[in-house]
Design a protein around this motif. Structure first.
Motif, mmCIF file in Angstrom:
data_model
loop_
_atom_site.group_PDB
_atom_site.id
_atom_site.type_symbol
_atom_site.label_atom_id
_atom_site.label_comp_id
_atom_site.label_asym_id
_atom_site.label_seq_id
_atom_site.Cartn_x
_atom_site.Cartn_y
_atom_site.Cartn_z
ATOM 1 N N GLN B 388 0.898 -1.214 -0.006
ATOM 2 C CA GLN B 388 -0.380 -0.093 0.399
ATOM 3 C C GLN B 388 0.440 1.534 0.219
ATOM 4 O OE1 GLN B 388 -2.503 0.510 3.424
ATOM 5 N NE2 GLN B 388 -3.865 2.039 2.459
ATOM 6 N N ARG B 389 1.759 1.360 0.900
ATOM 7 C CA ARG B 389 2.761 2.042 1.106
ATOM 8 C C ARG B 389 3.736 2.348 -0.370
ATOM 9 N NH1 ARG B 389 4.449 0.877 6.281
ATOM 10 N NH2 ARG B 389 6.389 -0.215 5.458
ATOM 11 N N GLN B 390 4.604 1.520 -0.909
ATOM 12 C CA GLN B 390 4.891 1.646 -2.004
ATOM 13 C C GLN B 390 4.274 2.110 -3.508
ATOM 14 O OE1 GLN B 390 6.999 -2.600 -3.151
ATOM 15 N NE2 GLN B 390 8.285 -1.562 -2.065
ATOM 16 N N MET B 391 2.989 1.703 -3.209
ATOM 17 C CA MET B 391 2.257 1.884 -4.591
ATOM 18 C C MET B 391 1.213 3.224 -4.653
ATOM 19 S SD MET B 391 2.609 -0.898 -6.822
ATOM 20 C CE MET B 391 3.182 -2.264 -7.025
ATOM 21 N N ASN B 392 1.438 3.663 -3.570
ATOM 22 C CA ASN B 392 0.460 4.697 -3.217
ATOM 23 C C ASN B 392 -1.527 4.503 -3.447
ATOM 24 O OD1 ASN B 392 -0.531 7.401 -1.904
ATOM 25 N ND2 ASN B 392 0.090 8.041 -3.719
ATOM 26 N N ILE B 393 -1.726 3.757 -2.705
ATOM 27 C CA ILE B 393 -2.820 2.701 -2.904
ATOM 28 C C ILE B 393 -3.430 3.775 -2.391
ATOM 29 C CG2 ILE B 393 -4.076 0.951 -2.287
ATOM 30 C CD1 ILE B 393 -2.385 -1.010 -3.092
ATOM 31 N N LYS B 394 -4.481 4.493 -2.560
ATOM 32 C CA LYS B 394 -4.549 5.467 -1.567
ATOM 33 C C LYS B 394 -6.676 4.801 -0.830
ATOM 34 C CE LYS B 394 -3.109 8.969 -4.557
ATOM 35 N NZ LYS B 394 -3.197 8.385 -5.731
ATOM 36 N N ALA B 395 -6.243 4.884 0.656
ATOM 37 C CA ALA B 395 -7.376 4.027 0.838
ATOM 38 C C ALA B 395 -6.950 4.384 2.800
ATOM 39 C CB ALA B 395 -7.555 2.427 0.650
ATOM 40 N N GLY B 434 -9.356 3.456 -17.978
ATOM 41 C CA GLY B 434 -10.405 4.197 -17.275
ATOM 42 C C GLY B 434 -10.221 3.965 -15.996
ATOM 43 N N ILE B 435 -8.357 4.400 -16.355
ATOM 44 C CA ILE B 435 -8.093 5.173 -15.555
ATOM 45 C C ILE B 435 -8.086 6.582 -15.863
ATOM 46 C CG2 ILE B 435 -6.077 4.991 -14.337
ATOM 47 C CD1 ILE B 435 -5.926 2.443 -14.270
ATOM 48 N N ASP B 436 -7.882 7.896 -14.338
ATOM 49 C CA ASP B 436 -7.436 9.404 -15.160
ATOM 50 C C ASP B 436 -5.988 9.396 -15.057
ATOM 51 O OD1 ASP B 436 -6.209 10.762 -12.799
ATOM 52 O OD2 ASP B 436 -8.200 9.244 -11.110
ATOM 53 N N VAL B 437 -5.585 10.864 -15.455
ATOM 54 C CA VAL B 437 -4.860 10.966 -15.761
ATOM 55 C C VAL B 437 -3.302 11.160 -15.311
ATOM 56 C CG1 VAL B 437 -3.098 12.147 -17.997
ATOM 57 C CG2 VAL B 437 -5.490 12.228 -18.163
ATOM 58 N N GLY B 438 -3.406 11.368 -13.665
ATOM 59 C CA GLY B 438 -2.627 11.092 -13.158
ATOM 60 C C GLY B 438 -1.954 9.920 -12.004
ATOM 61 N N ALA B 439 -3.016 9.183 -12.344
ATOM 62 C CA ALA B 439 -3.423 7.251 -11.960
ATOM 63 C C ALA B 439 -2.622 7.114 -13.092
ATOM 64 C CB ALA B 439 -4.297 7.026 -11.460
ATOM 65 N N LYS B 440 -2.834 6.945 -14.471
ATOM 66 C CA LYS B 440 -2.454 7.127 -15.293
ATOM 67 C C LYS B 440 -0.976 6.853 -15.159
ATOM 68 C CE LYS B 440 -5.155 6.302 -19.441
ATOM 69 N NZ LYS B 440 -4.964 6.845 -20.545
ATOM 70 N N TYR B 441 0.129 8.368 -14.816
ATOM 71 C CA TYR B 441 1.486 8.965 -14.985
ATOM 72 C C TYR B 441 2.156 7.448 -12.981
ATOM 73 C CZ TYR B 441 5.523 11.088 -14.682
ATOM 74 O OH TYR B 441 6.696 12.038 -14.946
ATOM 75 N N GLU B 442 1.566 7.261 -12.006
ATOM 76 C CA GLU B 442 1.670 6.908 -11.998
ATOM 77 C C GLU B 442 2.548 4.823 -11.899
ATOM 78 O OE1 GLU B 442 0.523 7.506 -7.488
ATOM 79 O OE2 GLU B 442 -1.731 8.180 -8.552
ATOM 80 N N ILE B 443 1.356 4.012 -12.585
ATOM 81 C CA ILE B 443 1.237 3.466 -13.241
ATOM 82 C C ILE B 443 2.231 3.297 -14.049
ATOM 83 C CG2 ILE B 443 -0.308 1.251 -14.540
ATOM 84 C CD1 ILE B 443 -1.689 1.569 -12.508
ATOM 85 N N TYR B 444 2.660 4.050 -14.558
ATOM 86 C CA TYR B 444 4.095 3.797 -15.519
ATOM 87 C C TYR B 444 5.248 4.070 -14.751
ATOM 88 C CZ TYR B 444 0.311 5.701 -19.286
ATOM 89 O OH TYR B 444 -0.405 5.649 -20.108
ATOM 90 N N THR B 445 4.752 5.106 -13.960
ATOM 91 C CA THR B 445 6.292 4.521 -12.872
ATOM 92 C C THR B 445 6.182 3.306 -12.480
ATOM 93 O OG1 THR B 445 5.179 7.294 -12.388
ATOM 94 C CG2 THR B 445 7.431 6.019 -11.326
ATOM 95 N N ILE B 446 5.241 2.943 -12.505
ATOM 96 C CA ILE B 446 5.681 1.506 -11.456
ATOM 97 C C ILE B 446 6.205 0.349 -12.565
ATOM 98 C CG2 ILE B 446 4.362 0.036 -10.734
ATOM 99 C CD1 ILE B 446 2.272 1.800 -8.920
ATOM 100 N N ILE B 447 5.130 0.263 -13.634
ATOM 101 C CA ILE B 447 6.299 0.056 -15.092
ATOM 102 C C ILE B 447 7.732 0.031 -14.696
ATOM 103 C CG2 ILE B 447 6.037 -0.700 -16.839
ATOM 104 C CD1 ILE B 447 2.866 -0.295 -16.829
ATOM 105 N N ASN B 448 7.970 1.037 -15.189
ATOM 106 C CA ASN B 448 9.216 1.728 -15.314
ATOM 107 C C ASN B 448 10.193 1.311 -13.892
ATOM 108 O OD1 ASN B 448 8.737 2.958 -17.531
ATOM 109 N ND2 ASN B 448 8.789 4.898 -16.318
ATOM 110 N N ARG B 449 9.673 1.312 -12.433
ATOM 111 C CA ARG B 449 10.551 0.800 -12.211
ATOM 112 C C ARG B 449 10.874 -0.855 -12.151
ATOM 113 N NH1 ARG B 449 7.070 1.332 -6.962
ATOM 114 N NH2 ARG B 449 7.120 -0.468 -6.937
ATOM 115 N N LEU B 450 9.379 -1.580 -12.386
ATOM 116 C CA LEU B 450 9.546 -3.329 -12.480
ATOM 117 C C LEU B 450 10.565 -3.954 -13.035
ATOM 118 C CD1 LEU B 450 5.673 -3.750 -12.331
ATOM 119 C CD2 LEU B 450 7.593 -4.348 -10.818
ATOM 120 N N ALA B 451 10.131 -3.096 -14.286
ATOM 121 C CA ALA B 451 11.807 -3.235 -15.901
ATOM 122 C C ALA B 451 13.152 -2.984 -14.729
ATOM 123 C CB ALA B 451 11.621 -2.488 -16.962
#
Lengths: 406, 505
Positions: B388-395, B434-451
């Motif tokens: 939750q912390r690493q991925m910044n899951i907001k809950a 179905g994800i808004d632009v801001g969250a998309k950027y976060e997902i891209y960052t995660i994908i880059n990190r995984l690579a």
């Protein structure tokens, strides 16, 4: 939320408190149970809670409670089992044939009956899990077929009486091995029962305390100490009160010992085991479970095997209680078990429910049954009230869910 | 002579503007094609036109046959002669052809259906669409191509004047497509106006009279087909700038991790239809590889058939993992071999929406959090909190129910779930749908990190800019075939679109 950052204070021991939370969807059932008990205590002028009556409620409903536990797992997985009443009958009959007609000792007879129950469950589970036939159909067929088998075995008459060892399981009580002690105004009570009750309370306190400590060690949120103490204290008082009442009558029924073991075992299975998690996953979203590597078919199969074993156990206990295996045994038990599960918080579409909830649901119906007959209500009115309670429980479930916007 | 004039159509969904001042002019008796990328707003526009989105839920005006229209339902628009045939056919499989044609519109006298008249009229309609079947044949005995014709017959029974077809040939083979296009020409002769939504540029060039192109919910071009070239259509469809919507990333590509050779998959429902056709692809450590393709190209099918044969039958080919051939017969095999697949539709296939975050995160990697079949719940809670912390899951906490999270946060839960299984290869199917632009950027960052952690990543996406912004290398898939492979340096939307619309390799 008063969440403190996790990294800094591993050993500082300052607890992360959770705001006192009450989940109306899960908690509602226990409140309802408490209210119903209070209501009937008042209506029956306290007779409901008298030692003999508490003992009766437990003994008379043990087999429904056993079925309800298995049914809960079936319903969580998104299925249903309509055949349990007939399985109760056919397994009771088998046990009677083995012990009464063939003179087999009780333990091998019981084990053979349980294996037969497992085989019945496997038969039904195979069609549901591996052939994809809706459980409603498979178990409806089973309901007819196993009733037919019962009638074939028994003809039109019952087999009995059972050897006393088997009757002890359903009707018997622990002996007063250590004699009685005086409890002041309450009179004499069986010492061993009271000691067992005290031991149970100690176990609750110790286990809950350890659990809380482990959670704090992992820096999770826990209830404030006051709330924790209140919950544990409340549970302890209820357990002790029930045991003391039983100790004043004829001690602890053996079937209560069995029930306690089963409830603890199945709660652990549902909440803590990988298998249990997979049941919830399948019920919550079957496709997602499949794509997460859950062996959906195998889990479904074993849920039905388990239901068969529990139905066999219930069959033996019911037959032992009546001291006879009859052709109409277990009639409409499936409906009581299903109702117990739904009243106890199972969701119609699966994925939700707790073993303790099924027990509570079963006890709610038991108390309604018992309480209404104590005040002399005719059986048709009892049936009507039970029906309305079932409907109300599901309406409440859907209503709270809708309100939560889930 | 204009039969349909749509002006300034704007349609918003919560948080998204699906259509913005769109205009569309269709002349009487023509075949009019609407083109655009996935998500450009084509289907939304057609739903506005046909009354699926009732008058008042959008702004702008619709003029049909010289009169202003305010449809409040599909029935309204059908009464005026506008009939839409959706991509997913809406036939009742167990009912006969005739029953389907007149469903909701039954030929009856005195409250009883007149079967003689029904079957007779159906036979007449079948003759018009060139379908040689008995009216009493159940629809489920027909192939998709013939079912499509039944849909058209159904439209004709409603005395259609404007026929809208949404991707009519997406699921058809060549000869069925050919027949269908011929039928459209024939209907044009009979005075039926057609609007056809299609991705297949060669078909459009062959059959359409004029073309309207949508991009990002706007009309960007309209011209007669005589002035069109495939190149002009493509550049109008994709012409969009790639500003800094993507986090910078310098890839460190390592050794080969996964190779798929000669991979062929057949459709489980339609016998003989090849969904993936002798596909070959290679993934390396630290590399983000894209898989581009239009709807129905077989992207998801390719991914799922590799991921423990969760799609398809008669699968042939080889999967080589770390230089060794592996057989992935089940999801468990795939997970055990370090392959993870994040599904396209996270609500239907990715999450248990009624359960909490922590149990969703642990659901695929429960083996690591348990011993002898018993789950260590404290360990589970800790791991979930870490993600939750690493991925910044907001809950509020990991005990929150996933069904209540936003799309972006749900996707982070699904990603966490699969990262927990410690895969070497992550297949991400439409990771930002179905994800808004801001969250998309976060997902891209995660994908880059995984690579950067050395995982090989395969991204399936309908959004070409996303693939171009994110991937180091992109495969294009068309009709189940890999039709092209381009490196980041050489990749452009035009080039990809050419490969994606290529009919045969």
């Amino acid at each position: 939320m008063t969440v403190t950052k996790a990294s800094t204070q591993v050993r500082s021991g300052s607890p992360q408190l959770r705001r006192i939370s009450f989940n109306p969807r899960e908690g509602g059932i226990y409140v309802a149970f408490a209210l119903i008990v209070v209501l009937f205590t008042v209506l029956t002028h306290g007779v409901l809670l008298e030692p003999q009556n508490i003992s009766n409620i437990i003994v008379q409903n043990s087999y429904i409670l056993i079925l309800a536990m298995g049914m809960m797992l079936v319903i969580i997985a998104g299925h249903i089992d309509l055949s349990v009443g007939s399985v109760v009958a056919v397994c009771g009959a088998l046990c009677a044939v083995l012990t009464v007609n063939m003179g087999m000792p009780w333990l091998p007879a019981l084990l053979i009956t349980l294996v037969a129950g497992a085989a019945i469950g496997a038969w039904q589970g195979y069609w549901v899990a591996y052939f994809g036939i809706p459980a409603f159909i498979v178990t409806l067929a089973g309901m007819l077929a196993f009733r037919a088998l019962t009638l074939t075995v028994l003809g039109n008459q019952g087999i009995g009486p059972f050897p006393s060892s088997l009757r002890t399981l359903s009707n018997g009580f622990t002996d007063g091995y250590l004699g009685n002690i005086g409890l002041g105004p309450l009179g004499g009570a069986d010492l061993i029962s009271v000691l067992a009750g005290v031991a149970g309370v100690l176990a609750i306190v110790v286990l809950q305390w350890q659990r809380r400590k482990a959670r704090l060690g992992y820096l999770q949120q826990v209830d404030p100490f006051g709330v924790f103490a209140l919950k544990v204290g409340g549970a302890s008082v209820v357990v002790l009160a029930v045991v003391v009442q039983l100790a004043r009558f004829r001690n602890i029924p053996w079937v209560l010992v069995l029930l306690t073991v089963l409830v603890l075992g199945y709660s652990l299975l549902a909440n803590r085991s990988v298998f249990g998690r997979h049941i919830y996953a399948i019920g919550g979203n079957r496709q997602a479970a499949e794509l997460s590597g859950v062996k959906v078919k195998s889990v479904t199969f074993w849920i039905f095997v388990n239901m068969g074993v529990l139905a066999a156990l219930a069959g033996v206990i019911f037959a032992g209680r009546l001291n006879q295996a009859g052709p109409t045994a277990g009639n409409s038990f499936e409906l009581d078990a299903i109702a117990a599960a739904f009243i106890g918080g199972a969701a119609v579409q699966g994925g939700v429910g707790k073993v303790v909830g099924a027990i509570t649901g079963g006890l709610i119906m038991a108390v309604i049954n018992n309480g209404m007959s104590l005040i002399g209500a005719p059986s048709e009115r009892v049936m009507l009230v039970k029906g309305l309670v079932l409907l109300a429980a599901v309406v409440y479930d859907i209503w709270t869910k809708r309100r939560a916007g889930a | 002579m204009t039969i349909l004039r749509m002006r300034d159509i704007t349609k918003t969904f919560p948080g998204v503007k699906a259509l913005e001042d769109v205009h569309l002019d269709v002349r009487r008796g023509e075949i009019h094609a609407i083109c655009g990328e996935n998500g450009a707003g084509k289907s939304t526009l057609m739903k506005v036109l046909s009354g699926v989105y009732p008058h008042g839920s959008y702004s702008g005006s619709i003029e049909f046959d010289g009169a202003e229209c305010a449809f409040s339902s599909i029935r309204d628009s059908e009464r005026r002669g506008i009939v839409i045939i959706h991509q997913e056919l809406a036939l009742c499989p167990q009912l006969s052809i005739a029953e389907n044609i007149f469903l909701g519109n039954e030929l009856s006298s005195g409250g009883l259906i007149d079967w003689n008249r029904t079957n007779h009229a159906a036979a007449e309609l079948l003759r018009r669409v060139g379908l040689d079947e008995l009216p009493v044949t159940p629809v489920n005995e027909l192939g998709v191509g013939k079912q499509q014709l039944v849909e058209i017959a159904k439209a004709l029974s409603k005395s259609v004047r404007l026929l809208i077809l949404d991707e009519p040939t997406a699921a058809l083979n060549d000869s069925d497509s050919e027949h269908l296009l011929g039928l459209l020409r024939q209907l044009r002769e009979q005075g039926v106006t057609c609007v056809i939504i299609s991705h297949k540029l060669n078909e459009i060039m062959a059959v359409a009279d004029s073309i309207t192109i949508l991009r990002d919910g706007r009309t960007v071009a309209d011209f007669p087909t005589t002035e069109a070239t495939e190149g002009r259509i493509i550049s109008a469809m994709v012409g969009r700038d790639l500003s800094d919507r993507f986090p910078p990333h310098v890839p460190t590509v390592g050794a080969e991790v996964l190779r798929i050779e000669d991979w062929t998959v057949h459709s489980p429902t339609q016998t003989g239809r090849v969904v993936v056709d002798h596909a070959n692809l290679v993934l390396h450590r630290g590399e983000i590889v894209g898989l581009a393709g239009l709807m129905g190209a077989g992207r998801t099918e390719l991914a799922m058939s590799v991921f423990g044969r969760t799609y398809g039958k008669d699968i042939s080919g080889r999967v080589v993992k770390d230089g060794k051939e592996v057989r992935l017969r089940s999801v468990r095999d795939a997970i055990a071999n370090g392959i993870a697949y994040v599904t396209e539709d996270r609500k239907r296939y990715g999450l248990n929406l009624i359960d909490d975050i922590k149990r969703n995160i642990s659901s695929a990697g429960l083996g690591q959090l348990s011993s002898r079949g018993w789950v260590n719940e404290n360990e589970e809670h800790q791991v979930a909190t870490k993600y939750q912390r690493q991925m910044n899951i907001k809950a509020p906490s990991v005990r929150s129910i996933t069904g209540k999270l936003s799309g972006g946060n749900q996707q982070k839960v699904v990603l966490s779930k699969w990262i927990l299984t410690d895969p070497d290869v992550l297949i991400l199917d439409e990771p930002t749908r179905g994800i808004d632009v801001g969250a998309k950027y976060e997902i891209y960052t995660i994908i880059n990190r995984l690579a950067d952690e050395g995982k090989a990543i395969l991204v399936i996406s309908s959004e070409l800019p996303e693939l171009l912004g994110l991937c180091d290398r992109i495969y294009a898939l068309s009709r189940g075939r890999i039709t092209g492979e381009v490196d980041r340096a050489e990749a452009s939307q035009e080039r990809l679109m050419q490969y994606m619309t290529k009919e045969s390799a």
